[in-house]
Write a protein that holds these residues in place. Structure first.
Motif, PDB file in Angstrom:
ATOM      1  N   ASN A 149      73.828  -9.385  18.137  1.00 29.73           N
ATOM      2  CA  ASN A 149      73.810 -10.858  17.679  1.00 29.73           C
ATOM      3  C   ASN A 149      72.661 -11.261  16.773  1.00 29.73           C
ATOM      4  N   LYS A 151      71.788  -9.402  14.011  1.00 31.19           N
ATOM      5  CA  LYS A 151      72.609  -9.485  12.708  1.00 31.19           C
ATOM      6  C   LYS A 151      73.282 -10.320  12.336  1.00 31.19           C
ATOM      7  N   LYS A 152      74.196 -10.749  13.296  1.00 29.00           N
ATOM      8  CA  LYS A 152      75.095 -11.761  12.952  1.00 29.00           C
ATOM      9  C   LYS A 152      74.783 -13.217  12.660  1.00 29.00           C
ATOM     10  N   ASP A 155      72.033 -12.833   9.587  1.00 30.63           N
ATOM     11  CA  ASP A 155      72.554 -12.315   8.490  1.00 30.63           C
ATOM     12  C   ASP A 155      71.695 -11.185   8.159  1.00 30.63           C
TER      13      ASP A 155
END
Length: 283
Positions: A149, A151-152, A155
Motif C-alpha cells: 500500500n 508503494k502504491k 509511488d
C-alpha cells in the motif's frame, strides 16, 4: 484459559496484563502463549480455539483479518463497530472495549537524512529512496495495509537489495548500528525517544485507526462471564503516553514484560482490589 500475544514488546506486556488480571480476579487456570507469532498465526489459533484471548488492533482486524477496505471517512468508533460485527459474524469472536490507546504505523528515517533533504512526510520519501536502507518485518512486506500500500499510494520503488526483513524488536538495533537508516515504527514504540529518528507523516492518510482492544472467543465469554468482569477495569485505561512508557521500560531499561505489567497493575491498585467477579472464589 489460554492468553496469547503477537511477537513484539507491546504485545508481550499486554498479554501479561491480561493474564495477571484473570489470575487475580477469576478462578480460572491461566496458560500463557506470549510471543506466539504474527497476526495470521495468532488469529488462526483463536479461530480454532487453541487460544482464548489476546490483544489486537482495529486497523489490523479490518484490513488483514477481515480484508475489508479502509474508508477514511469512517471514525474510530465506526471501525471498531465494523470489526466487532465482522469478527462475531464470521468467527464467533468478540472485541471487548478499547484499552484507550492507538498504535499507528509509519516509516521513519534518520534525522540526518530528514534534515539534509527536508523529508518529513511519506510523500517526500521518493526524493531520497535511492539512499534508503530499509528494515521491515516480513509481515509488513506482505500485508495489504503494509508495504504494498505504501508503494502504491506514495509511488515508492525501493529495490529489494535495499530492504532487509527483520523481527520488529531488532529494527532499532539495526538502525543504531547503521545497518539500516529507515525502519517501520509504531506510535507507542518506547525507543522512539532514544534515537535520532523521524517518523514520517502519513499525509495521504492511508492508515486506518489502530485502536487496541482485547479479542476473545464468544464461547469462552459466555461460559465464564467473570472474564469480562475481570478485564473491565482495563477499558480506556491505557493512554498512548502510558503505553510508550511501558514499552520503554522493556526495550530500553531491560525490565521483563511480566515485571512491567505487574508493576503497572499494582500502581493502579488493580491487583489489590476485590472486583467480586468470581462469587465462588474467595479472593
Amino acid at each position: 484459559m489460554v492468553v496469547a500475544s503477537k511477537n513484539f514488546t507491546e504485545q508481550y506486556i499486554l498479554g501479561n496484563i491480561i493474564a495477571l488480571m484473570l489470575e487475580k480476579h477469576t478462578g480460572l487456570k491461566v496458560e500463557k502463549k506470549i510471543n506466539l507469532g504474527s497476526t495470521d498465526i495468532v488469529t488462526e489459533a483463536l479461530k480454532k480455539g487453541a487460544v482464548d484471548i489476546y490483544p489486537e488492533y482495529t486497523g489490523t482486524g479490518l484490513l488483514t483479518v477481515l480484508k475489508q477496505p479502509f474508508n477514511p471517512k469512517l471514525s474510530s468508533q465506526d471501525i471498531y463497530n465494523t470489526v466487532n460485527k465482522g469478527y462475531e459474524d464470521k468467527y464467533g469472536i468478540t472485541w471487548l472495549e478499547p484499552l484507550g490507546f492507538y498504535n499507528s504505523q509509519t516509516l521513519a528515517i534518520s534525522k540526518a537524512i530528514a534534515s539534509k533533504f527536508g523529508v518529513y512526510k511519506l510523500s517526500q520519501l521518493k526524493l531520497v529512496e535511492s539512499k534508503l536502507k530499509l528494515a521491515v518485518p516480513s509481515e509488513f512486506l506482505l500485508r495489504k495495509d503494509g508495504f504494498p500500500n505504501y508503494k502504491k499510494v506514495y509511488d515508492l520503488n525501493i529495490p529489494k537489495s535495499q530492504i532487509k526483513l527483520m523481527e520488529p524488536n531488532l529494527m532499532y538495533q539495526a538502525f543504531k548500528t547503521g545497518i539500516v537508516n529507515t525502519i517501520l515504527v509504531f506510535t507507542t514504540d518506547g525507543q522512539l525517544s532514544k534515537y535520532a529518528i523521524v517518523p514520517l507523516e502519513d499525509d495521504r492518510h492511508i492508515n486506518p485507526p489502530y485502536d487496541a482492544a482485547i479479542v476473545a472467543r464468544e464461547a469462552i465469554l459466555k461460559k465464564h462471564p467473570e472474564i469480562k468482569c475481570a478485564l473491565k477495569p482495563l477499558n480506556h485505561l491505557i493512554t498512548n503516553k502510558v503505553m510508550q512508557s511501558l514499552n520503554y521500560q522493556v526495550d530500553i531499561e531491560k525490565k521483563s514484560p511480566l515485571e512491567v505489567a505487574r508493576t503497572f497493575l499494582e500502581d493502579k491498585g488493580l491487583l489489590s482490589i476485590n472486583l467480586h467477579c468470581d462469587t465462588n472464589r474467595q479472593q
